[in-house]
Design a protein around this motif. Structure first.
Motif, short mmCIF file in Angstrom:
data_model
loop_
_atom_site.label_atom_id
_atom_site.label_comp_id
_atom_site.label_asym_id
_atom_site.label_seq_id
_atom_site.Cartn_x
_atom_site.Cartn_y
_atom_site.Cartn_z
N GLY A 76 33.02 18.53 38.58
CA GLY A 76 32.38 18.10 39.82
C GLY A 76 33.26 18.22 41.06
O GLY A 76 33.03 17.52 42.05
N THR A 77 34.29 19.09 41.03
CA THR A 77 35.15 19.30 42.20
C THR A 77 34.89 20.71 42.74
O THR A 77 34.82 21.67 41.96
N SER A 78 34.77 20.84 44.02
CA SER A 78 34.55 22.18 44.61
C SER A 78 35.73 23.09 44.28
O SER A 78 36.87 22.62 44.18
N SER A 79 35.44 24.36 44.14
CA SER A 79 36.51 25.28 43.75
C SER A 79 36.42 26.60 44.51
O SER A 79 35.37 26.94 45.06
N VAL A 80 37.55 27.30 44.51
CA VAL A 80 37.65 28.62 45.14
C VAL A 80 38.27 29.56 44.12
O VAL A 80 39.34 29.25 43.58
N ALA A 81 37.65 30.71 43.87
CA ALA A 81 38.23 31.71 42.97
C ALA A 81 38.87 32.81 43.80
O ALA A 81 38.21 33.41 44.65
N HIS A 82 40.17 33.05 43.60
CA HIS A 82 40.83 34.14 44.33
C HIS A 82 40.33 35.48 43.79
O HIS A 82 40.00 35.60 42.61
N ILE A 83 40.30 36.47 44.67
CA ILE A 83 39.89 37.82 44.24
C ILE A 83 40.72 38.84 45.04
O ILE A 83 40.88 38.69 46.25
N THR A 84 41.27 39.83 44.34
CA THR A 84 42.10 40.83 45.01
C THR A 84 41.39 42.19 44.99
O THR A 84 40.48 42.41 44.20
N CYS A 85 41.85 43.10 45.86
CA CYS A 85 41.18 44.41 45.94
C CYS A 85 42.14 45.58 45.76
O CYS A 85 41.71 46.73 45.67
N ILE A 86 43.45 45.33 45.67
CA ILE A 86 44.40 46.44 45.64
C ILE A 86 44.14 47.33 44.40
O ILE A 86 43.93 46.83 43.30
N GLY A 87 44.11 48.64 44.64
CA GLY A 87 43.95 49.60 43.54
C GLY A 87 42.55 49.66 42.96
O GLY A 87 42.34 50.30 41.92
N GLN A 88 41.57 49.00 43.60
CA GLN A 88 40.22 48.99 43.01
C GLN A 88 39.25 49.92 43.72
O GLN A 88 39.36 50.13 44.93
N THR A 89 38.30 50.40 42.96
CA THR A 89 37.22 51.19 43.56
C THR A 89 36.09 50.22 43.95
O THR A 89 36.05 49.08 43.48
N ARG A 90 35.16 50.73 44.75
CA ARG A 90 34.00 49.91 45.13
C ARG A 90 33.18 49.51 43.90
O ARG A 90 32.66 48.41 43.82
N ALA A 91 33.09 50.44 42.94
CA ALA A 91 32.31 50.14 41.72
C ALA A 91 32.98 49.02 40.93
O ALA A 91 32.31 48.11 40.41
N GLU A 92 34.32 49.07 40.85
CA GLU A 92 35.03 48.00 40.12
C GLU A 92 34.85 46.66 40.82
O GLU A 92 34.65 45.63 40.17
N LEU A 93 34.91 46.69 42.15
CA LEU A 93 34.71 45.44 42.88
C LEU A 93 33.30 44.90 42.63
O LEU A 93 33.11 43.70 42.40
N ALA A 94 32.32 45.81 42.65
CA ALA A 94 30.93 45.36 42.45
C ALA A 94 30.79 44.67 41.10
O ALA A 94 30.11 43.64 40.99
#
Ligand code: FAD
Length: 289
Positions: A76-94
């Protein structure tokens, strides 16, 4: 709850959100160990907890969304998930966006990610900067935060330029910022003035990490370029042969930093807990929470 709403409500109430950072525990039984750490941290009632991820989708990054979801839905605590983009393609990010949404993640911290140690020269991928990543995350419906650097990012020599890059992240859709650790609050106060002048209007929460050992301090200083003020250097020298006293002094120093930032009415306080409930508890007590 969305993090921008937490900051807006706190602003209206004249309070300062206090949040924690944790990382996915390494090794087997990651989720079980994360559950123990999350339970202990949530019991201290932070306004939210952010969960780091490994850059490039390697290591424990798969656990990030699941742990953030556990924090929100089980504790019941709000949360934030980190996400990185280095070395990724748009398809991988999707596909990562799909996985984060399937896990029920509501808030993300959008990061470029550190360059892999063995990477020389250019890194392939569809994203150069965090500001390239942010619009896709906003589009996907997340509340998006990003990283800020009170002493400038280590790859950027000019603080004013670093602040201009921060503004690009706000313009791309970031609705809150979390700072890199710093040991001298005056750097943050000067940076805050520059950020105000550059038109940064979203909340900037101050990231504070207690130093625990000499090795940890030198690793942090080399990785992120944080300045070591003379009171910290004196403590490192005084307790060179007494690790337990050095750890206690580091925690006490961080608590004094937090109190001073609170007295200055900053937008928020974010404690790098290193998954240690004792660190989080000491910080909460220092802040009268
Ligand atoms: P960017 O904002 O893209 O900046 C990278 C560099 O490019 C900077 O020097 C910047 O000044 C420059 N720059 C930006 N835009 C431009 C432009 N348009 N033109 C020219 N130069 C530009 N790393 C992880 O791997 N996992 C984590 O979970 C993680 N969590 C973090 C949490 C916080 C609060 C912070 C402060 C950092 C975290 N990091 C994490 C580290 C982060 O990935 C590194 O600091 C990384 O080197 C930069 O990430 P960024 O998102 O700030 O990059």
């Amino acid at each position: 709850m969305r993090i921008d709403s937490i900051f807006a409500q706190a602003h209206d109430a004249g309070t300062i959100p206090v949040s924690f950072e944790m990382f996915p525990p390494k090794g087997e039984l990651t989720l079980d160990r994360a559950r123990d750490a999350s339970r202990a941290l949530c019991a201290l009632h932070p306004d939210f907890i952010s969960v780091t991820c490994s850059a490039g989708g390697s290591g424990n990054s798969g656990a990030t969304a699941e742990i953030a979801s556990m924090i929100s839905h089980e504790f019941g605590t709000s949360s934030v998930a980190h996400i990185t983009c280095i070395g990724q393609t748009r398809a991988e990010l999707a596909s990562r966006i799909d996985a984060y949404r399937a896990a029920g993640v509501e808030n993300v911290l959008a990061l470029r990610g550190d360059r892999p140690q063995d990477a020389e020269g250019t890194i392939t991928g569809d994203f150069t900067y965090a500001s390239d990543l942010i619009p896709a995350l906003v589009e996907a419906g997340f509340c998006v935060g990003a990283a800020a650097y009170p002493e400038g990012h280590i790859e950027c020599d000019d603080l004013a330029e670093s602040v201009r890059h921060l503004r690009l992240k706000q313009d791309a859709g970031a609705s809150f910022f979390v700072t890199q650790l710093f040991f001298d609050n005056d750097y943050f106060y000067r940076f805050r003035e520059l950020a105000d002048a550059a038109g940064i209007t979203v909340p900037i929460t101050c990231g504070i990490m207690p130093f625990m050992s000499k090795q940890q301090v030198s690793r942090m200083v080399f990785m992120c370029g944080a300045s070591l003020p003379s009171p910290v250097i004196k403590l490192l020298a005084r307790f060179e042969d007494d690790p337990a006293s050095l750890t206690a002094a580091g925690l006490d120093y961080a608590c004094r930093q937090l109190e001073d930032l609170q007295d200055h009415g900053v937008d928020g306080l974010h404690i790098y807990t290193m998954n240690r409930p004792s660190v989080a508890r000491a910080a909460m007590e220092a802040l009268g929470r």
